[in-house]
Scaffold this active site. Structure first.
Site, PDB file in Angstrom:
ATOM      1  N   THR A  46       0.827  -1.217   0.000  1.00 22.66           N
ATOM      2  CA  THR A  46       0.000   0.000   0.000  1.00 22.66           C
ATOM      3  C   THR A  46       0.856   1.260   0.000  1.00 22.66           C
ATOM      4  O   THR A  46       0.549   2.236  -0.687  1.00 22.66           O
ATOM      5  CB  THR A  46      -0.924   0.009   1.237  1.00 22.66           C
ATOM      6  OG1 THR A  46      -1.637  -1.216   1.286  1.00 22.66           O
ATOM      7  CG2 THR A  46      -1.893   1.167   1.177  1.00 22.66           C
ATOM      8  N   TYR A 109     -13.215  -3.287  -0.246  1.00 21.39           N
ATOM      9  CA  TYR A 109     -14.401  -2.733  -0.905  1.00 21.39           C
ATOM     10  C   TYR A 109     -15.571  -3.708  -0.968  1.00 21.39           C
ATOM     11  O   TYR A 109     -16.706  -3.350  -0.666  1.00 21.39           O
ATOM     12  CB  TYR A 109     -14.070  -2.218  -2.319  1.00 21.39           C
ATOM     13  CG  TYR A 109     -15.175  -1.401  -2.945  1.00 21.39           C
ATOM     14  CD1 TYR A 109     -15.421  -0.106  -2.507  1.00 21.39           C
ATOM     15  CD2 TYR A 109     -15.972  -1.925  -3.953  1.00 21.39           C
ATOM     16  CE1 TYR A 109     -16.449   0.648  -3.060  1.00 21.39           C
ATOM     17  CE2 TYR A 109     -16.995  -1.179  -4.513  1.00 21.39           C
ATOM     18  CZ  TYR A 109     -17.231   0.109  -4.070  1.00 21.39           C
ATOM     19  OH  TYR A 109     -18.250   0.838  -4.626  1.00 21.39           O
ATOM     20  N   TYR A 135      -2.541 -10.330   4.958  1.00 17.65           N
ATOM     21  CA  TYR A 135      -2.449  -8.921   5.366  1.00 17.65           C
ATOM     22  C   TYR A 135      -3.837  -8.446   5.774  1.00 17.65           C
ATOM     23  O   TYR A 135      -4.734  -8.349   4.941  1.00 17.65           O
ATOM     24  CB  TYR A 135      -1.878  -8.097   4.214  1.00 17.65           C
ATOM     25  CG  TYR A 135      -1.702  -6.611   4.488  1.00 17.65           C
ATOM     26  CD1 TYR A 135      -1.721  -6.081   5.773  1.00 17.65           C
ATOM     27  CD2 TYR A 135      -1.502  -5.731   3.427  1.00 17.65           C
ATOM     28  CE1 TYR A 135      -1.548  -4.723   6.001  1.00 17.65           C
ATOM     29  CE2 TYR A 135      -1.322  -4.372   3.635  1.00 17.65           C
ATOM     30  CZ  TYR A 135      -1.348  -3.868   4.919  1.00 17.65           C
ATOM     31  OH  TYR A 135      -1.180  -2.525   5.139  1.00 17.65           O
ATOM     32  N   ARG A 140      -8.376   0.020   5.827  1.00 17.11           N
ATOM     33  CA  ARG A 140      -8.376   0.216   4.374  1.00 17.11           C
ATOM     34  C   ARG A 140      -9.360  -0.710   3.663  1.00 17.11           C
ATOM     35  O   ARG A 140      -9.897  -0.361   2.623  1.00 17.11           O
ATOM     36  CB  ARG A 140      -6.970  -0.009   3.807  1.00 17.11           C
ATOM     37  CG  ARG A 140      -5.982   1.084   4.180  1.00 17.11           C
ATOM     38  CD  ARG A 140      -4.666   0.898   3.443  1.00 17.11           C
ATOM     39  NE  ARG A 140      -3.692   1.915   3.781  1.00 17.11           N
ATOM     40  CZ  ARG A 140      -3.584   3.106   3.184  1.00 17.11           C
ATOM     41  NH1 ARG A 140      -4.423   3.410   2.201  1.00 17.11           N
ATOM     42  NH2 ARG A 140      -2.667   3.970   3.543  1.00 17.11           N
ATOM     43  N   LYS A 164       0.523 -10.179   8.367  1.00 16.04           N
ATOM     44  CA  LYS A 164       0.781  -8.792   8.729  1.00 16.04           C
ATOM     45  C   LYS A 164      -0.511  -8.279   9.344  1.00 16.04           C
ATOM     46  O   LYS A 164      -1.504  -8.064   8.648  1.00 16.04           O
ATOM     47  CB  LYS A 164       1.183  -7.959   7.507  1.00 16.04           C
ATOM     48  CG  LYS A 164       1.414  -6.483   7.837  1.00 16.04           C
ATOM     49  CD  LYS A 164       1.733  -5.670   6.585  1.00 16.04           C
ATOM     50  CE  LYS A 164       1.893  -4.191   6.928  1.00 16.04           C
ATOM     51  NZ  LYS A 164       2.133  -3.362   5.717  1.00 16.04           N
ATOM     52  N   ILE A 206       6.325  -5.174   9.523  1.00 20.88           N
ATOM     53  CA  ILE A 206       6.504  -4.590   8.193  1.00 20.88           C
ATOM     54  C   ILE A 206       6.165  -3.123   8.364  1.00 20.88           C
ATOM     55  O   ILE A 206       5.021  -2.759   8.603  1.00 20.88           O
ATOM     56  CB  ILE A 206       5.627  -5.276   7.135  1.00 20.88           C
ATOM     57  CG1 ILE A 206       6.097  -6.723   6.935  1.00 20.88           C
ATOM     58  CG2 ILE A 206       5.700  -4.519   5.801  1.00 20.88           C
ATOM     59  CD1 ILE A 206       5.244  -7.536   5.989  1.00 20.88           C
TER      60      ILE A 206
END
Length: 293
Positions: A46, A109, A135, A140, A164, A206
């Site tokens: 990202t 989304y 992840y 997000r 992550k 990360i």
């Protein structure tokens, strides 16, 4: 996957003032991270403004990082999306020989159910020729991958080797840590709580801030992994203000301002992101001066 314990950094994609990819700056960032003691590099996450890069630009970024790294550190590639079939197709057709693992974001989304998330990653795991790091970043994606789903995937697929975890919830992370398979990596995706997660049994981070201050941040994580708590928290409190600042007006606008201050790259971001304002810019530049006295 011992090579992925410690500090990985989610590399930015530096742009020139004309918004084209600045490959020379990217090489400098890779070298700066390597010289600073980072354990591995994450490409096209990202933070790389992946959503605004063309297919050709993504290939350019991958080639540039591989060339600059020269086999020094393990590389992880971001391969994810909200179209499962498209992700699977990329995994089946892309040359992944230069990478130790892929980092694959939970579908955004669409807002799938937990079963939908499981089925998505089942398809990813079955298609990927290399290890998979899940992840979870609900801020997000608009959906949270629950610990029960993470643990189900970790137990069902041997090549799902870690997560992550970026929900910003230390309790959620601890639930995964409590019941995970022995060698499953729980990697912080939140710079501010990376050290507490490591002390609770996590494998590292990360990081975004880690590429701006690689020496200090990676040493903090190493101290945490070695349970040298007091020494590690000295770095935590040294860096905490900068962590708040780089995310204050969006990522990667903040960390790109740090790179501008360091003389490594421009602070250019692509719309819909914009550069940080004058006040934040001044505060970040002051912090860089303080750290590098």
């Amino acid at each position: 996957m011992q090579s992925l314990i410690g500090t990985g950094v989610a590399l930015v994609t530096p742009f020139k003032l004309d918004f084209s990819v600045d490959t020379e700056a990217l090489k400098r960032i890779v070298k700066y991270s390597i010289d600073g003691g980072i354990e591995y590099l994450v490409v096209l996450g990202t933070t790389a403004e992946n959503a605004t890069l063309s297919v050709e630009e993504k290939e350019l970024v991958i080639r540039t990082v591989i060339e600059a790294n020269k086999g020094t550190l393990p590389l992880v590639l971001g391969v994810g999306g909200n179209n499962t079939m498209k992700v699977v197709e990329e995994l089946k057709t892309r040359d992944l020989s230069a990478f130790a693992a892929i980092l694959s974001v939970s579908p955004y989304y669409n807002k799938p159910t937990q079963e939908g998330i499981y089925q998505h990653f089942k398809a990813v795991a079955e298609a990927s020729p290399i290890p998979v790091i899940l992840y979870n970043v609900p801020g997000r994606t608009a959906s949270n991958m629950l610990p029960s789903t993470v643990l189900r995937l970790a137990n069902d697929f041997k090549n799902v080797i870690g997560i992550k975890e970026a929900a910003g919830d230390i309790v959620q992370a601890m639930r995964i840590l409590k019941d995970k398979p022995k060698d499953f990596l729980v990697i912080s995706g939140d710079d501010m709580i990376a050290l507490p997660m490591v002390l609770a049994g996590g494998s590292g981070v990360i990081s975004v801030i880690g590429q701006g201050f690689p020496k200090e941040f990676s040493e903090m994580i190493r101290l945490g992994l070695n349970k040298k708590v007091d020494e590690a928290f000295k770095y935590q409190y040294l860096l905490s203000d900068s962590i708040d600042m780089i995310f204050e007006q969006g990522n990667p606008a903040g960390i790109k301002e740090v790179f501008l201050s360091l003389g490594i790259s421009e602070n250019t971001v692509r719309l819909p992101l914009v550069q940080v304002d004058h006040s934040l810019s001044e505060r970040l530049h002051e912090f860089v001066k303080k750290i590098n006295k």
